[in-house]
Enzyme design. Structure first.
Site, mmCIF file in Angstrom:
data_model
loop_
_atom_site.group_PDB
_atom_site.id
_atom_site.type_symbol
_atom_site.label_atom_id
_atom_site.label_comp_id
_atom_site.label_asym_id
_atom_site.label_seq_id
_atom_site.Cartn_x
_atom_site.Cartn_y
_atom_site.Cartn_z
ATOM 1 N N HIS A 11 -8.657 22.019 9.092
ATOM 2 C CA HIS A 11 -9.909 22.234 9.811
ATOM 3 C C HIS A 11 -10.018 23.736 10.063
ATOM 4 C CE1 HIS A 11 -12.654 22.110 13.320
ATOM 5 N NE2 HIS A 11 -13.002 20.906 12.902
ATOM 6 N N ASP A 51 -1.293 19.939 14.005
ATOM 7 C CA ASP A 51 -2.642 19.659 14.498
ATOM 8 C C ASP A 51 -2.814 18.141 14.464
ATOM 9 O OD1 ASP A 51 -5.304 19.033 14.743
ATOM 10 O OD2 ASP A 51 -5.995 20.344 13.125
ATOM 11 N N GLN A 79 -6.642 14.337 14.825
ATOM 12 C CA GLN A 79 -7.104 13.086 14.229
ATOM 13 C C GLN A 79 -6.011 12.014 14.239
ATOM 14 O OE1 GLN A 79 -10.162 12.542 13.411
ATOM 15 N NE2 GLN A 79 -10.928 14.641 13.472
ATOM 16 N N LYS A 132 -11.166 13.008 21.236
ATOM 17 C CA LYS A 132 -10.926 12.204 20.035
ATOM 18 C C LYS A 132 -9.919 11.087 20.338
ATOM 19 C CE LYS A 132 -11.605 16.063 16.775
ATOM 20 N NZ LYS A 132 -13.027 16.145 16.598
ATOM 21 N N CYS A 181 -16.353 21.093 8.921
ATOM 22 C CA CYS A 181 -15.505 22.242 9.287
ATOM 23 C C CYS A 181 -14.289 22.356 8.377
ATOM 24 C CB CYS A 181 -15.057 22.173 10.742
ATOM 25 S SG CYS A 181 -16.393 22.396 11.904
#
Lengths: 153, 411
Positions: free
Chosen positions: B128, B205, B208, B231, B369
């Site tokens: 991202h 990261d 998600q 999220k 993104c």
């Protein structure tokens, strides 16, 4: 109340211009050109103009690039509206289009607005899509003002 | 029989999310934009509401009743996050505004002080923008070099390339756990082990990942991990940075101000201990409390159920979308989350987005993104349906029907 956006936004005129856009080509020896980007969706257009001096008449205008049906159809319709216009006339149409996409002009009622603009008269219902329709116009304006790159953001 | 039980469960779960029951253009909403943000169960805003109505006050300050209550609720979430991630210590949990701020914190505080000219930072082609730009800014300032692990046409990282790019010069690997635009689940545990063997630190990261599978920072052995509350069925405006205490301890503060000091004079300021050193200013108290409620909720549903449900939706969706003539899925990793990115040749994703919106269906269209991912596949944008455990196969059928209508408009 809801609106049937498919009939409103994706009218046959738009579908046809998307499929077979007018003036979708380069102009060798263009007097003005600019790139237009919409960084949010990755759309980009290249607008070419040939302006005849003296007199400042747009004797040719074209575009190339990738974009959604709205942006392509808008660019196609823009080229057909501007061909043969003076630079002053182009400014007037640019202003009219800006008012139109804000829902401030009504081609059906106002005889001074080109009828072909009417396909975009409902676009203000779709705030996320307004920039798709206006990218080509801002790029054209940028080309005439000798700005090389125009972005919607 | 098991299908019936599952449907009943989903029906019950959907009652917890009032936002799932709104209509769009006179049709029941189908919400397939969960990778952008998830809906929030009722318990989340009830917790926030409780704070605003009954004990709204600042944390870590007053000795009055309400402030103590607010502080306790705020710190209780830190404990919940610690358990949720299986961190060793709650002081390893830093509240931020979201994943982006968490990554920037590491780039700024760790990167600017411990990385130098010629050091290499390794990321992947499927990051991202929030895991690209902070490192580019750092490289520009410090003269570090950014290296990028490519992926193949299925959307899987090319592991041999990763091994080739990982050298003694690599000081930091910053890698996405699950790709937001492809759904690829990366083998982060294996990559972390390889990076550590080369002496590099690893930031994961997990934006998600946290809402879809169990994430255990001790098992992964990552050095840093970032995620966003919104999220994870929690509120916007709050996120988390996990960091190993020994690293966080030696890092300088990110922001200066109140709450992050132990004493201030004009001659010298002594910084507070972890985690407060990294939490300058009044934090998003209500949001942190809401995040705590979201974590409780997710754990009550359980990751086993969540994963099973989402995998069956992914399989169903992958098959169902093939009914749309010409549709091409982007991202076909063997290990994949319930993200269905696709293109319909001849139809721009924005036109698809507008037309399926007419049918009450919310999908994301654009570059998500992740412009390098779009470039890899030679497309300016894709359409993306990202699913969660509260979605159903009937909703997928509605997407397929809507896409068939798109095909009618753009034959």
């Amino acid at each position: 109340m809801t609106h049937d956006s498919r009939s409103e936004l994706y009218q046959q005129v738009i579908i046809e211009h998307n499929k077979s856009p007018k003036n979708f080509r380069k102009i060798p020896g263009a007097t003005h050109e600019a790139e237009g980007y919409n960084p949010l969706c990755g759309d980009h257009l290249h607008i070419y103009l040939h302006v005849q001096e003296p007199g400042g008449v747009i004797d040719d205008i074209s575009f190339e690039g990738d974009g959604c049906a709205i942006s392509k159809a808008s660019a196609s319709l823009m080229t057909t509206s501007l061909k043969g216009k003076t630079l002053k006339g182009a400014d007037v149409l640019f202003e009219q289009f800006n008012h139109l996409i804000k829902g401030e002009l009504h081609p059906d009622k106002d005889p001074n607005v080109p009828g072909k603009f009417s396909v975009f008269s409902g676009i203000w219902h779709f705030p996320a899509r307004v920039k798709c329709a206006s990218l080509c116009w801002h790029t054209m304006k940028g080309a005439l003002d000798k700005v090389k790159t125009v972005t919607t953001e | 029989m098991s299908g019936v039980v599952m449907d009943l469960d989903v029906k019950k779960i959907r009652q917890d999310f009032p936002n799932l029951h709104v209509s769009v253009h006179g049709k029941p909403l189908v919400y397939f934009d969960n990778a952008a943000t998830t809906f929030k169960p009722r318990v989340v805003w009830e917790a926030m509401d409780g704070y605003y109505q009954k004990y709204a006050s600042n944390v870590h300050r007053g000795i009055h009743e309400l402030s103590e209550k607010a502080t306790a609720a705020y710190e209780a979430t830190r404990g919940k996050v610690q358990k949720f991630l299986n961190a060793r210590d709650s002081k390893e949990i830093i509240f931020t505004r979201g994943t982006t701020e968490s990554i920037n914190l590491v780039a700024y505080s760790y990167g600017r002080h411990f990385l130098k000219d010629g050091d290499e930072i390794l990321i992947s082609e499927m990051e991202h923008h929030s895991n690209i730009v902070p490192w580019q800014m750092l490289c520009e300032e410090k003269g570090c070099i950014l290296k990028v692990i490519p992926f193949n046409d299925q959307g899987e990282l090319i592991y041999e390339e990763f091994e080739r790019l990982l050298t003694a010069k690599t000081k930091l690997l910053s890698i996405v756990y699950i790709s937001n635009s492809l759904g690829t689940i990366n083998p982060v545990k294996k990559m972390i082990k390889a990076a550590h063997a080369r002496g590099a630190l690893v930031l994961v990261d997990a934006a998600q990942a946290v809402g879809h599978r169990r994430v255990d920072v001790q098992d992964l052995d990552c050095d840093f991990l970032a995620f966003s509350g919104h999220k994870l069925f929690g509120p916007t405006g709050v996120g988390v940075l996990y960091g190993k205490a020994e690293l966080l301890n030696k890092m300088p503060p990110f922001h200066g101000g109140g709450d992050m000091i132990s004493s201030v004079t004009f001659e010298k300021t002594t910084y507070a201990a972890l985690p407060y050193k990294f939490e300058a200013g009044t934090p998003a108290v209500a949001e942190v409390i809401g995040l705590g409620a979201a974590i409780d909720y997710v754990l009550s549903v359980g990751f086993e159920r969540i994963e099973a449900c989402e995998q069956s939706l992914l399989e169903y969706g992958t098959r169902a979308l093939q009914k749309v003539p010409g549709l091409k899925l982007i991202g076909a990793a063997r290990e994949k989350a319930a993200v269905l990115s696709f293109i319909l040749p001849g139809v721009h994703p924005h036109d698809i987005g507008t037309l399926v919106n007419d049918e009450g269906i919310a999908i994301r269209t654009g570059h998500h993104c992740t412009q390098p991912v779009m470039k890899h596949f030679g497309v300016p944008a894709t359409s993306r349906a990202s699913l969660s455990f509260y979605n159903t196969t009937a909703e997928i059928d509605r997407l397929v029907e809507a896409l068939l209508k798109v095909r009618e408009v753009f034959p």
